[in-house]
Structures are given as C-alpha cells and as structure tokens.
Design an enzyme around this catalytic site. Structure first.
Site, PDB file in Angstrom:
ATOM      1  N   LYS A  54       9.278  -3.791  -5.844  1.00 30.16           N
ATOM      2  CA  LYS A  54       9.750  -5.114  -5.675  1.00 30.16           C
ATOM      3  C   LYS A  54      10.564  -5.567  -6.728  1.00 30.16           C
ATOM      4  CE  LYS A  54       5.553  -6.180  -2.795  1.00 30.16           C
ATOM      5  NZ  LYS A  54       4.212  -6.617  -2.997  1.00 30.16           N
ATOM      6  N   GLN A  98      -0.369  -9.765  -6.116  1.00 29.61           N
ATOM      7  CA  GLN A  98      -0.608  -8.486  -5.368  1.00 29.61           C
ATOM      8  C   GLN A  98      -2.176  -8.323  -5.053  1.00 29.61           C
ATOM      9  OE1 GLN A  98       2.085  -5.796  -5.068  1.00 29.61           O
ATOM     10  NE2 GLN A  98       0.497  -4.798  -3.897  1.00 29.61           N
ATOM     11  N   ASP A 121       4.596 -15.229   0.075  1.00 27.89           N
ATOM     12  CA  ASP A 121       3.794 -14.328   0.819  1.00 27.89           C
ATOM     13  C   ASP A 121       3.305 -14.781   2.160  1.00 27.89           C
ATOM     14  OD1 ASP A 121       3.477 -11.626   0.287  1.00 27.89           O
ATOM     15  OD2 ASP A 121       1.912 -11.989  -1.330  1.00 27.89           O
TER      16      ASP A 121
HETATM   17  N1  LIG Z   1       0.287 -10.126  -1.991  1.00 27.72           N
HETATM   18  C1  LIG Z   1       0.739  -8.996  -1.326  1.00 27.72           C
HETATM   19  N2  LIG Z   1       1.918  -9.188  -0.752  1.00 27.72           N
HETATM   20  C2  LIG Z   1       2.111  -7.882  -0.042  1.00 27.72           C
HETATM   21  O1  LIG Z   1       2.986  -8.120   0.680  1.00 27.72           O
HETATM   22  C3  LIG Z   1       1.293  -6.805  -0.160  1.00 27.72           C
HETATM   23  C4  LIG Z   1       0.323  -6.917  -1.043  1.00 27.72           C
HETATM   24  N3  LIG Z   1       0.089  -8.082  -1.760  1.00 27.72           N
HETATM   25  N4  LIG Z   1      -0.354  -5.703  -1.165  1.00 27.72           N
HETATM   26  C5  LIG Z   1      -0.144  -4.464  -0.670  1.00 27.72           C
HETATM   27  C6  LIG Z   1       0.535  -4.451   0.641  1.00 27.72           C
HETATM   28  C7  LIG Z   1       1.497  -3.403   1.002  1.00 27.72           C
HETATM   29  N5  LIG Z   1       2.894  -3.816   0.889  1.00 27.72           N
HETATM   30  C8  LIG Z   1       3.993  -2.882   0.895  1.00 27.72           C
HETATM   31  C9  LIG Z   1       5.226  -3.221   0.687  1.00 27.72           C
HETATM   32  C10 LIG Z   1       6.429  -2.415   0.871  1.00 27.72           C
HETATM   33  C11 LIG Z   1       6.061  -0.987   1.139  1.00 27.72           C
HETATM   34  C12 LIG Z   1       7.226  -0.196   1.078  1.00 27.72           C
HETATM   35  O2  LIG Z   1       8.258  -0.407   0.929  1.00 27.72           O
HETATM   36  N6  LIG Z   1       7.019   1.315   1.476  1.00 27.72           N
HETATM   37  C13 LIG Z   1       8.022   2.281   1.644  1.00 27.72           C
HETATM   38  C14 LIG Z   1       7.326   3.558   0.869  1.00 27.72           C
HETATM   39  C15 LIG Z   1       6.983   3.418  -0.403  1.00 27.72           C
HETATM   40  C16 LIG Z   1       6.381   4.834  -1.153  1.00 27.72           C
HETATM   41  O3  LIG Z   1       7.175   5.616  -0.897  1.00 27.72           O
HETATM   42  O4  LIG Z   1       5.436   4.841  -1.814  1.00 27.72           O
HETATM   43  C17 LIG Z   1       8.171   2.676   3.028  1.00 27.72           C
HETATM   44  O5  LIG Z   1       7.335   2.469   3.845  1.00 27.72           O
HETATM   45  O6  LIG Z   1       9.038   3.221   3.363  1.00 27.72           O
HETATM   46  C18 LIG Z   1       4.750  -0.545   1.456  1.00 27.72           C
HETATM   47  C19 LIG Z   1       3.744  -1.512   1.305  1.00 27.72           C
HETATM   48  C20 LIG Z   1       3.030  -4.905   0.428  1.00 27.72           C
HETATM   49  N7  LIG Z   1       1.897  -5.544   0.534  1.00 27.72           N
HETATM   50 MG   LIG Z   2       3.518  -9.776   3.236  1.00 25.87          MG
END
Ligand SMILES: Nc1nc(=O)c2c([nH]1)NC[C@@H]1CN(c3ccc(C(=O)N[C@@H](CCC(=O)O)C(=O)O)cc3)C=[N+]21
Ligand SMILES: [Mg+2]
Ligand SMILES: NC(=O)C1=CN([C@@H]2O[C@H](COP(=O)(O)OP(=O)(O)OC[C@H]3O[C@@H](n4cnc5c(N)ncnc54)[C@H](OP(=O)(O)O)[C@@H]3O)[C@@H](O)[C@H]2O)C=CC1
Length: 297
Positions: A54, A98, A121
């Site tokens: 991020k 987070q 968020d």
């Molecule tokens: N306040 C809060 N807001 C959130 O939006 C929030 C959170 N807490 N806690 C955790 C979860 C999970 N989350 C993700 C965001 C991006 C990927 C992402 O970009 N994933 C990549 C891969 C990443 C990798 O390879 O590790 C993909 O799917 O291609 C994953 C998971 C946002 N979250």
């Molecule tokens: Mg979210």
C-alpha cells in the site's frame, strides 16, 4: 468451457494510473499532496506485506504515505490518541488502521474514533449507514473493486442472480449491498447456510469471501457463471517451498473449466483493493481541501 481470466492486476494498474494523474492535478490546485496514513499494530508478517505494498502504491500515485508501526502491546488508549492526532492533521486525508488488531484492542472502538470523512476503508458505522441508505460516503475498497470487475465484464447486472458467500462487515455485507444497488437478486450465504452447493448453483455471479482455501468447488457452479474470488489463503509450504502458495476460496483450476470468467489469486481482487483505497484517498483529499472531486476515476 474454459473461463476467461479476469485480470484484476492489469485493471488495478490502469486505475492507479488514472488516480495518479488526478493526484498530480490535485497537488497543483491544493499546493500539497494527498496523504494516506496507515497504522499497523504488531508484527503480523502478512499485514506487513499489505502495508508495504500500500505504501509503495501510494507513493507511485503521487500521494504521501504516512506509516505508523506500533508495538503489538500498544494500549488501546495510545492507539486512540494516534487516531485523534491523525484526525486533526491536515496533511492526512485518509486513515487506514490495519485489521485484525491484537485481541486486547476493541477494533470497533478504534474504527469509531476515525473521522468518517477520513475513513477511506469505509468501515465506520457512518459510512456503513450511508451505503445502506444510498447516501454518498466511502465504500469498502474490496467490494468496490469486485463491483468494478463485474460491471467491466458483464455491463448491466440487473436481474442477475448473485450469491455472496460470507457476511463480514468489511467484505460480504457491503458486497451484497452494492450488488443489490446494481439491481441483482442477491443471496448471502454463510457458515449456517444449508446446502451451499445448491445455493451457489443458482448464481450467475458468485463472490466468495470466506477465508477457506479452495472451498468452492467446480461442481457447485452454474456453467457460465462469473466468479469473483476474494479469499487470500496461504497454503502450508509444500516440499522445497519456503512459504506456501497463495490461493483463493475457489478451487481455481477445476472451476475455470465451468465458469465463463473468474478472478485469479493472486492477481485478481487484491490489487483492486489497493487501487480503490488510493481512489478513496484522493476523493477525501478533494473534500478536505474544499475542491470538487474529479469525475470518472
Ligand atoms: N483496515 C484494513 N483494510 C483492508 O483493506 C485490509 C485490512 N485492514 N486487513 C487485511 C485485508 C486484506 N487486504 C488485502 C489487500 C491487498 C491484497 C493484495 O494486493 N494481494 C495480492 C498479492 C499479495 C501477495 O502476494 O502477498 C494479490 O491478491 O494479487 C491482499 C489483501 C486488505 N485488507
Ligand atoms: Mg477494504
Ligand atoms: N482480496 C482482498 O483485498 C481481501 C481479501 N480478504 C480475504 O477474504 C476472505 C474473507 O475475509 P473476511 O470477510 O474478512 O472474513 P471473515 O472471517 O470476517 O468472514 C468469513 C465469512 O465466511 C463465512 N464462512 C466461514 N466458513 C464458511 C463455510 N464453511 N461456508 C460458508 N460460509 C462460511 C463466515 O460465516 P459466519 O458469519 O456464519 O461465521 C463469515 O461470514 C479472507 O480470505 C480474507 O483474507 C479480506 C479482505 C480484503
């Protein structure tokens, strides 16, 4: 049938590009960059990866990223005090705390402390309420990203049967709300749902947000369904692997023989979440600076 892969990574890259251009115009008009504050409590390695990506995406989109890493034993009062400081800081347009937070902290109390107009968020009750009654507010990033992929792929969703598996406040419920607003016929399934396979079988659109690796089977799908896989699950490492593979909630290989389109994991919904977060931050920045947010990003 072999499903088309819905390339969330490429879609998100284009969205980030547009947001970055709009952020540069914002900087010219406002005389400052838009700013996102990300708060991470504790050392959860998976969370650190999200926070890092991020942060990088924020900088690449011509916005400031303010990272606050707190010890796992940080008190709720100290965290609330930080949120108050960020609420009062004019350089901060968006605040993301987070989740999950350590067990000794009441996550609802922390979310409630965030200024709803900095709640990029979309988790604050004010924004959940705005979404529920159809007022403008911040919409949770992951469901919004899913909707963008769905409407890009399907156009009008009117009358389509949609099944959302999962009913969390951050994914399942707002997802169902957005599908309803788009005139889909929406079913929300969860851990008490009887005969999930039969429920899923009716769906033109399946959104899986469960957190169980490869749970949704190809046999459950209606042929030609569009499948959005929100799940991010780390498998145990196989022989010779340092860490396990990342998989979704859908059994991707077989499912892609039945669906007409499906998001992969990684490279599907995850990158969309981050791109929408930046978009929400830019909208917040315009509001905080008394400027009209640009259309069409
Ligand atoms: N306040 C809060 N807001 C959130 O939006 C929030 C959170 N807490 N806690 C955790 C979860 C999970 N989350 C993700 C965001 C991006 C990927 C992402 O970009 N994933 C990549 C891969 C990443 C990798 O390879 O590790 C993909 O799917 O291609 C994953 C998971 C946002 N979250
Ligand atoms: Mg979210
Ligand atoms: N790609 C991204 O950007 C993001 C990905 N995620 C991922 O999405 C997934 C879901 O996240 P989140 O909503 O926060 O998770 P939660 O754990 O908060 O919610 C999971 C939901 O799934 C339901 N569920 C659990 N087991 C079953 C089952 N066997 N059958 C049917 N339903 C079941 C639960 O039902 P009940 O309510 O009855 O307990 C609950 O409603 C996770 O893998 C998470 O990592 C999350 C956020 C962003």
């Amino acid at each position: 049938m072999v499903a088309e892969t819905i390339d969330g990574k490429a879609f998100a890259a284009r969205l980030r590009e547009r947001v970055g251009e709009a952020a540069a115009r914002f900087e010219e008009k406002a005389g400052r960059k838009a700013g996102l504050a990300v708060v991470l409590v504790g050392e959860d390695p998976a969370s650190q990866v999200y926070v890092r990506s991020k942060g990088k995406a924020t900088l690449a989109a011509s916005m400031n990223s303010f990272e606050h890493r707190l010890e796992a034993d940080t008190s709720q009062d100290d965290l609330l005090a930080l949120v108050e400081r960020l609420n009062a800081d004019d350089a901060v347009d968006g605040i993301l705390v987070q989740l999950p937070l350590p067990a000794h902290i009441d996550a609802q109390a922390v979310i409630a402390a965030i200024d709803p107009d900095k709640d990029v968020d979309g988790f604050h009750v004010t924004n959940a309420g705005r979404l529920a009654v159809g007022q403008a507010g911040f919409v949770p990033c992951t469901p919004m990203g899913c909707m963008m992929l769905l409407t890009d792929r399907l156009g009008d969703l009117s009358g389509l049967d949609a099944v959302v598996i999962g009913r969390s406040n951050i994914v399942g419920k707002p997802m169902a709300q957005l599908l309803l607003d788009a005139n889909a016929t929406v079913t929300i399934a969860h851990s008490r749902t009887r005969d999930l396979a039969a429920v899923v079988r009716r769906a033109d659109i399946v959104v899986a947000a469960v957190g169980r690796a490869e749970m949704v089977k190809a046999e459950w799908l209606k042929p030609g369904a569009t499948v959005i896989d929100v799940g991010i699950n780390r498998l145990p490492p196989a022989d010779g692997e340092e860490k396990g593979r990342l998989v979704g909630d859908v059994d991707y290989g077989p499912a892609s023989q039945v669906a007409s389109a499906i998001t992969p994991v990684p490279g599907g919904v995850g990158p969309m979440t981050i791109a929408v977060l930046l978009r929400n931050t830019l909208v917040a920045a315009h509001r905080n600076a008394g400027l009209t947010a640009p259309e069409g990003i």
